[in-house]
Design an enzyme around this catalytic site. Structure first.
Site, mmCIF file in Angstrom:
data_model
loop_
_atom_site.group_PDB
_atom_site.id
_atom_site.type_symbol
_atom_site.label_atom_id
_atom_site.label_comp_id
_atom_site.label_asym_id
_atom_site.label_seq_id
_atom_site.Cartn_x
_atom_site.Cartn_y
_atom_site.Cartn_z
ATOM 1 N N HIS A 234 38.228 43.685 40.835
ATOM 2 C CA HIS A 234 38.715 42.604 39.763
ATOM 3 C C HIS A 234 39.614 43.257 38.959
ATOM 4 O O HIS A 234 39.744 44.558 38.863
ATOM 5 C CB HIS A 234 37.559 41.605 39.113
ATOM 6 N N ARG B 117 39.062 42.912 48.025
ATOM 7 C CA ARG B 117 37.536 42.876 48.429
ATOM 8 C C ARG B 117 37.304 42.992 50.100
ATOM 9 O O ARG B 117 38.233 42.497 50.848
ATOM 10 C CB ARG B 117 37.161 41.779 47.945
ATOM 11 N N TRP C 249 30.340 41.397 44.590
ATOM 12 C CA TRP C 249 31.762 41.847 44.741
ATOM 13 C C TRP C 249 31.783 42.963 46.188
ATOM 14 O O TRP C 249 31.179 43.803 45.985
ATOM 15 C CB TRP C 249 32.364 42.522 43.659
ATOM 16 N N GLN D 143 44.791 38.877 40.605
ATOM 17 C CA GLN D 143 44.129 38.269 39.523
ATOM 18 C C GLN D 143 44.835 38.183 37.966
ATOM 19 O O GLN D 143 45.702 39.205 37.981
ATOM 20 C CB GLN D 143 42.746 38.701 39.285
ATOM 21 N N ALA E 233 36.855 36.599 27.330
ATOM 22 C CA ALA E 233 37.728 37.209 28.307
ATOM 23 C C ALA E 233 37.463 35.938 29.760
ATOM 24 O O ALA E 233 36.531 35.466 29.843
ATOM 25 C CB ALA E 233 37.028 38.533 28.971
ATOM 26 N N VAL F 118 29.800 39.277 30.471
ATOM 27 C CA VAL F 118 29.963 38.119 29.153
ATOM 28 C C VAL F 118 28.514 37.296 29.021
ATOM 29 O O VAL F 118 27.739 37.329 30.045
ATOM 30 C CB VAL F 118 30.927 37.247 29.794
HETATM 31 C C1 FA5 Z 1 35.473 37.997 38.802
HETATM 32 O O1 FA5 Z 1 36.381 38.711 39.654
HETATM 33 C C2 FA5 Z 1 35.463 38.243 37.388
HETATM 34 N N1 FA5 Z 1 36.112 39.490 36.982
HETATM 35 C C3 FA5 Z 1 35.964 37.247 36.496
HETATM 36 C C4 FA5 Z 1 35.753 37.397 35.020
HETATM 37 C C5 FA5 Z 1 36.646 37.983 34.155
HETATM 38 C C6 FA5 Z 1 34.502 36.664 34.701
HETATM 39 C C7 FA5 Z 1 36.246 38.100 32.797
HETATM 40 C C8 FA5 Z 1 34.337 36.680 33.216
HETATM 41 C C9 FA5 Z 1 35.334 37.135 32.337
HETATM 42 P P1 FA5 Z 1 35.234 36.167 40.650
HETATM 43 O O2 FA5 Z 1 34.893 37.207 41.622
HETATM 44 O O3 FA5 Z 1 34.561 34.899 40.707
HETATM 45 O O4 FA5 Z 1 35.266 36.959 39.221
HETATM 46 O O5 FA5 Z 1 36.721 35.826 40.870
HETATM 47 C C10 FA5 Z 1 37.866 35.092 39.981
HETATM 48 C C11 FA5 Z 1 38.486 34.463 40.342
HETATM 49 O O6 FA5 Z 1 39.110 35.168 41.448
HETATM 50 C C12 FA5 Z 1 37.822 33.148 41.179
HETATM 51 O O7 FA5 Z 1 37.633 32.081 40.591
HETATM 52 C C13 FA5 Z 1 38.950 32.781 42.494
HETATM 53 O O8 FA5 Z 1 39.993 32.112 41.810
HETATM 54 C C14 FA5 Z 1 39.618 34.169 42.629
HETATM 55 N N2 FA5 Z 1 38.933 34.734 43.977
HETATM 56 C C15 FA5 Z 1 37.823 35.383 44.157
HETATM 57 N N3 FA5 Z 1 37.883 35.965 45.345
HETATM 58 C C16 FA5 Z 1 38.851 35.422 45.936
HETATM 59 C C17 FA5 Z 1 39.170 35.774 47.301
HETATM 60 N N4 FA5 Z 1 38.714 36.481 48.088
HETATM 61 N N5 FA5 Z 1 40.712 35.241 47.668
HETATM 62 C C18 FA5 Z 1 41.358 34.782 46.681
HETATM 63 N N6 FA5 Z 1 40.879 34.500 45.399
HETATM 64 C C19 FA5 Z 1 39.827 34.974 45.082
#
Ligand code: FA5
Length: 346
Positions: free
Chosen positions: A177, A203, A156, A217, A314, A260
């Protein structure tokens, strides 16, 4: 001299009612009462008169001056009134005219999808809760099994708040997130839990067709006795069917998130290339929309929930990715570019 004064008087008083505005009135004042005005000059020439005529002429000239000054003030008032009347007339509201139609705005596509997505989960029995966008290190990372200096923090790209506490630490950040809401919610509520928590996340990253530095999200959390991975997959399949229709393909793959165990990612077949690979899906044919998994036992313990009794799943999905998939939007940056030609299509 007296004759000249009399002529001047009748000329000046004859002109004054015909002056149409304050500009003309000012010109009139200058021509009679100004420094080089006719009356001023006559007054100056009084000293040249023989002494016996000077007194009478002086009185007459001064009373003419007073008369012209009073006339000037009166005309000034009258002209101001006329001007005001004209302005009022101009701005008068005609109540018999038909009204202007009110231009209705619309909800931003992200707001629409946020509501639509939350409603799908609400129908499945989930409640909806919101939380803070400025988080502490504890909720965003530590309570989610990501201690300081753990390599998982690299997943992240973080925007830290410029505030240092007494211990010299920077504990505040823009949440990366919505997962910190899992902890906040479980601290307050005992199982059974079924909740979705939507909101903005931030981010520090370079933007491209699928990545923004601010996006939304929706976090989902279910904790109860007997929650299994099958429940997680069933819930997410049902969600995808309701939102995208039955013909879209869904793919689950193993993934790693420290909070998880086991962890998965869910992807949907690319709306543009139908799985063949293109710019939007980076040639993969699939677009990842969420990360998910079974809540880690250590996370449950941290909020005083016994993992021997309760289990949970989750998930956290990127909300902008959903309208991209649904409507074939090929660049996430369009959402926040403030271009009405794009926004008005929704
Ligand atoms: C997470 O943020 C974890 N908190 C998700 C999670 C929750 C996992 C609960 C397990 C249990 P990640 O960084 O992959 O994971 O982001 C989740 C989703 O946010 C991605 O699948 C994507 O759809 C979206 N996402 C991530 N980064 C970006 C971005 N820079 N711009 C737009 N959408 C994004």
């Amino acid at each position: 001299m007296l004759k000249a004064l009399e002529q001047l008087r009748s000329k000046a008083l004859d002109e004054i009612p015909r002056l149409k505005d304050l500009k003309e009135l000012e010109a009139w004042r200058v021509s009679y009462l100004g420094r080089k005005g006719t009356l001023t000059q006559l007054l100056r020439s009084l000293s040249e008169l023989p002494i016996d005529q000077r007194r009478e002429a002086g009185t007459a000239a001064n009373s003419l001056k007073a008369l012209l000054e009073t006339s000037l003030t009166e005309r000034q008032e009258a002209l101001k009134k006329i001007e005001l009347e004209r302005l009022l007339q101009q701005s008068r509201i005609d109540v018999t005219l038909p009204g202007y139609p009110v231009r209705l705005g619309r909800l931003h596509p992200t707001t629409q999808i946020l509501r639509e997505t939350a409603a799908v989960f609400a129908e499945m029995g989930f409640e909806i809760v919101e939380g803070p966008e400025v988080e502490t290190d504890y909720y965003n990372f530590e309570a989610l099994n990501i201690p300081k200096d753990h390599p998982a923090r690299d997943m992240w790209d973080t925007l830290w708040i410029d505030y240092t506490n007494d211990k010299g630490e920077r504990p505040m950040l823009m949440r990366t997130h919505t997962s910190p809401m899992q902890i906040r919610f479980m601290e307050k509520r005992d199982p059974p839990i079924r909740v979705v928590m939507p909101g903005k996340v931030y981010r520090y990253e370079a933007t491209d067709a699928r990545h923004e530095s601010m996006f939304h999200q929706l976090e989902g959390l279910a904790v109860d006795k007997g929650i299994t991975m099958a429940r997680l997959k069933g819930t997410l399949y049902e969600f995808a069917r309701r939102l995208f229709g039955t013909d879209r393909k869904v793919r689950f793959r193993c993934d790693y998130f420290p909070f998880v165990e086991p962890g998965v990612e869910m992807a949907i077949d690319c709306f543009i290339c139908k799985g063949n690979g293109c710019r939007v899906c980076s040639g993969e044919g699939w677009i990842e929309i969420l990360g998910a998994g079974m809540v880690h036992p250590d996370v449950l313990r941290r909020v005083n929930c016994d993992p021997e009794v309760y289990t949970g799943f989750a998930f956290g999905m990127g909300l902008e990715r959903i309208p991209m998939l649904k409507y074939g939007i090929d660049d996430i940056r369009l959402f926040y570019g403030n271009d009405l030609r794009f926004l008005e299509q929704f």
